[in-house]
Motif scaffolding. Structure first.
Motif, mmCIF file in Angstrom:
data_model
loop_
_atom_site.group_PDB
_atom_site.id
_atom_site.type_symbol
_atom_site.label_atom_id
_atom_site.label_comp_id
_atom_site.label_asym_id
_atom_site.label_seq_id
_atom_site.Cartn_x
_atom_site.Cartn_y
_atom_site.Cartn_z
ATOM 1 N N GLY A 56 6.524 4.757 5.978
ATOM 2 C CA GLY A 56 5.868 3.461 5.786
ATOM 3 C C GLY A 56 6.787 2.294 6.059
ATOM 4 N N GLY A 90 7.233 1.787 9.692
ATOM 5 C CA GLY A 90 6.033 1.392 10.422
ATOM 6 C C GLY A 90 5.277 2.547 11.041
ATOM 7 N N ASP A 91 5.585 3.765 10.644
ATOM 8 C CA ASP A 91 4.893 4.953 11.151
ATOM 9 C C ASP A 91 3.461 4.951 10.617
ATOM 10 N N PRO A 92 2.470 5.031 11.497
ATOM 11 C CA PRO A 92 1.087 4.993 11.031
ATOM 12 C C PRO A 92 0.652 6.262 10.283
ATOM 13 N N PHE A 93 1.461 7.301 10.302
ATOM 14 C CA PHE A 93 1.101 8.555 9.648
ATOM 15 C C PHE A 93 1.530 8.629 8.187
ATOM 16 N N TRP A 94 2.063 7.539 7.627
ATOM 17 C CA TRP A 94 2.538 7.580 6.245
ATOM 18 C C TRP A 94 1.436 8.002 5.286
ATOM 19 N N ALA A 95 0.200 7.595 5.543
ATOM 20 C CA ALA A 95 -0.909 7.964 4.648
ATOM 21 C C ALA A 95 -1.191 9.458 4.712
ATOM 22 N N THR A 110 0.827 -1.211 0.000
ATOM 23 C CA THR A 110 0.000 0.000 0.000
ATOM 24 C C THR A 110 0.859 1.257 0.000
#
Length: 183
Positions: free
Chosen positions: A149, A152-157, A75
């Motif tokens: 991403g 593993g940072d959840p803010f990549w999106a 993704t």
């Protein structure tokens, strides 16, 4: 960071190529002919921008898949390639808007290369609160999304959303500027 730089590098190549085609069309008088045709200057610009985008996606996505330095979640890979490919039309429109001819386009390419790859250095070397200042440059966001991403940072999106916004704003501004100069 090296894998992330591929998101900016491929579109810069295709943006340069398409931008040089636009400059060549201007020098040959093709743009003047479009003013009277059903295609119009805006249609021509859409055609050239779409060409730069599609070529950028087609080149960037496989490059990111085979580079293999780090494992990038699918993704993140697809999203970053799709947003980063918007740099192709931006670079093409920068050439079309700022350069008067092919010689100026080649000179401008040197500056554009620094601006395209500058955010890669910023992501690698500048601490995070300060590096957001590079967010005015569209290439910062997809590179940052890849790096985030992979980590593993959840803010990549959110970085991709920021990149989409900055890219679309740049395309709109440069497209209007080019169309006003061509009319």
């Amino acid at each position: 960071v090296i894998t992330g730089s591929m998101v900016a590098f491929g579109p810069s190549i295709y943006g340069f190529v398409v931008g040089m085609f636009v400059l060549e069309d201007r020098e040959q008088g093709v743009l003047a002919a479009y003013r009277t045709s059903p295609l119009s200057v805006r249609g021509y610009l859409l055609y050239r921008g779409a060409t730069a985008y599609v070529l950028s996606v087609l080149a960037t996505l496989p490059a990111l898949l085979v580079i293999g330095l780090v494992e990038v979640p699918l993704t993140v890979l697809v999203g970053s390639a799709m947003v980063g490919a918007l740099g192709g039309p931006i670079i093409a429109f920068v050439f079309a808007t700022l350069a008067s001819n092919s010689i100026e386009g080649i000179a401008l390419s040197k500056l554009v290369n620094l601006i395209v790859l500058g955010p890669v250095v910023v992501v690698a070397l500048v601490p995070e609160p300060l590096q957001f200042a590079a967010g005015v440059l569209p290439t910062y966001w997809p590179v940052k999304a890849v790096v985030a991403g992979v980590a593993g940072d959840p803010f990549w999106a959110l970085f991709l959303l920021g990149g989409l916004s900055v890219h679309l704003l740049g395309i709109a501004v440069l497209g209007r500027w080019f169309a006003s100069r061509a009319d």
